[in-house]
Write an enzyme that holds these catalytic residues in place. Sequence first.
Site, mmCIF file in Angstrom:
data_model
loop_
_atom_site.group_PDB
_atom_site.id
_atom_site.type_symbol
_atom_site.label_atom_id
_atom_site.label_comp_id
_atom_site.label_asym_id
_atom_site.label_seq_id
_atom_site.Cartn_x
_atom_site.Cartn_y
_atom_site.Cartn_z
ATOM 1 N N ARG A 175 -4.291 18.995 -39.782
ATOM 2 C CA ARG A 175 -3.875 18.131 -40.900
ATOM 3 C C ARG A 175 -3.101 16.934 -40.359
ATOM 4 N NH1 ARG A 175 -0.551 19.516 -46.495
ATOM 5 N NH2 ARG A 175 1.040 20.386 -45.116
ATOM 6 N N ASP A 455 8.594 23.742 -46.692
ATOM 7 C CA ASP A 455 8.230 22.543 -45.955
ATOM 8 C C ASP A 455 8.702 21.327 -46.741
ATOM 9 O OD1 ASP A 455 6.358 22.100 -47.959
ATOM 10 O OD2 ASP A 455 4.611 22.517 -46.700
#
Length: 546
Positions: A175, A455
């Site tokens: 990613r 996160d």
Amino acid sequence: MTIEAANTQSPIPRHRVLAKVVGKTGPRFDEVLTPDALLFLADLERRFGPQRRILLENRRLQQERFDDGEMPTQPVETAHIRNSVWEVDPCPPALQDRRVEITGPVDRKMMINALNSGAKMFMADFEDASSPTFANMMNGQINMRDYARGDLNLTDEARGKSYAVNEDSATMLVRPRGWHLEENNITVDGKPMSASLVDFGLHIFHNGKILADSARGPFYYLPKIESYQEARLWNDVFNFVQAILDIPNGTIKATVLIETLPAAFQMEEILYVMRRHITGLNCGRWDYIFSYIKTLRNHKQFTLPDRGQVGMDRGFLAAYASRLIAICHKRRAHAMGGMAAQIPVKGDDAANDSAFAKLRADKTREVKLGHDGTWVAHPGMVADAMSVFDTHMPSKHQIHAKRQQPRISDEAMLTPHTGTITEAGVRTNIEVGIRYISAWLCGRGAVPIHNLMEDAATAEISRAQIWQWLAHGASVTMDGGFEETLSERLYKRLFGEEVAKLQAELGEEAFKTARFPEAAQIFNDSATAPVLPDFLTIPAYAILEA
């Protein structure tokens, strides 16, 4: 260092070449920041950077329309795409069984553990699970280079342990950072590069052909897309690099994270413009909650309750998951479920049992709804998630399964959750937001907080909810049972008390060393700004390596 690439042996044109690394370099950086690689990055930036900036400006203009009362809806100009018959290209064998995927940062040891976790896929995350220090980003690229060549291993001499990737390891997906972010440490023509093009460009340049030749990739997850035009830009990038690097067209495969509210109304269009290169869509639930708040920020009727009450089983989140599954299966693409943030809890059997029970319930909901796979954040949760999917989905996926899919209206996609806003919820947002930003400023992007793996989306939801509640004068149920409006005065008191608790817990020196004063300031500035800032990580990035 400045890299002049005029004499290199590269397939990239050499006109006007100037690539400059302005960040502090470290061991082995020269293996990824080669003259040819920087030449490649410069060409990517010159070709695709201008369109990226136009699309970001389009985001700003669209947000102004949302602020003025326009609601997200399916584009009129693309009705022919939604009403015509087409499918995405077939999925390669390596991506057909995705029942459990694990995600995490690009730290070497954590990558090896994730690859060996028993999950079918590992998404190496340069974005929300990684703090974008230059060292983190470049060491991540070194790890990717070693992985592609079978050299990803680690010896921890202090502990007397060695780590290496198993033969039957997970398939790697990468990613890159989103279109809105820049990499200040690499410039082209004197300006910072797109962080997306840096992350993707270095990975594909060094590893794309090797992974393609061994049928292990190159595979990607694409974050934060807000429109089919942004997806089409990625597709243009893919077409270009495959031609330049002599990789057969269509080899690159991507999964798009549907983690913004505008993108959820353009899922078919995103699949269509990327149909040669896409294998599925993913319910990026935590960023999606943040995007819902941000997109509808001016409208009081969309105020959300405490984060813990915003579940995937109802409201706009349930509608979004159902629509994603229906669209993906209609177009023969994977419909991936979202992240389970639970992690094993050591030393507390009751809390540990509760974490696993919540994970199993979440994964059971997903597989019964029709998802073809799911995410976990910790290796210890892989086996339980796998067991749930094995029980209810014995085949590799559910794409061809026939099931009744309810029609999801645009109104359902916007339905807010009902619930309460509590003093505990306000305090948790403040505390968790500051804790996460502190860790991020210290170089850690995946952080265990209160038995959950958090996160960057955590801090985004936390500060966006505070902003929303302040902006609309939300009523808060205080610990004493009475109701009070979340005024600026009340927020300041609660904020001050939470900061004082953190300071007392850590001690003055540790509080400063861990950058809590800066984290508290960043959180407060974002949560109380006159207009909700688009992303917390942009102002934070400006001081990350200060």
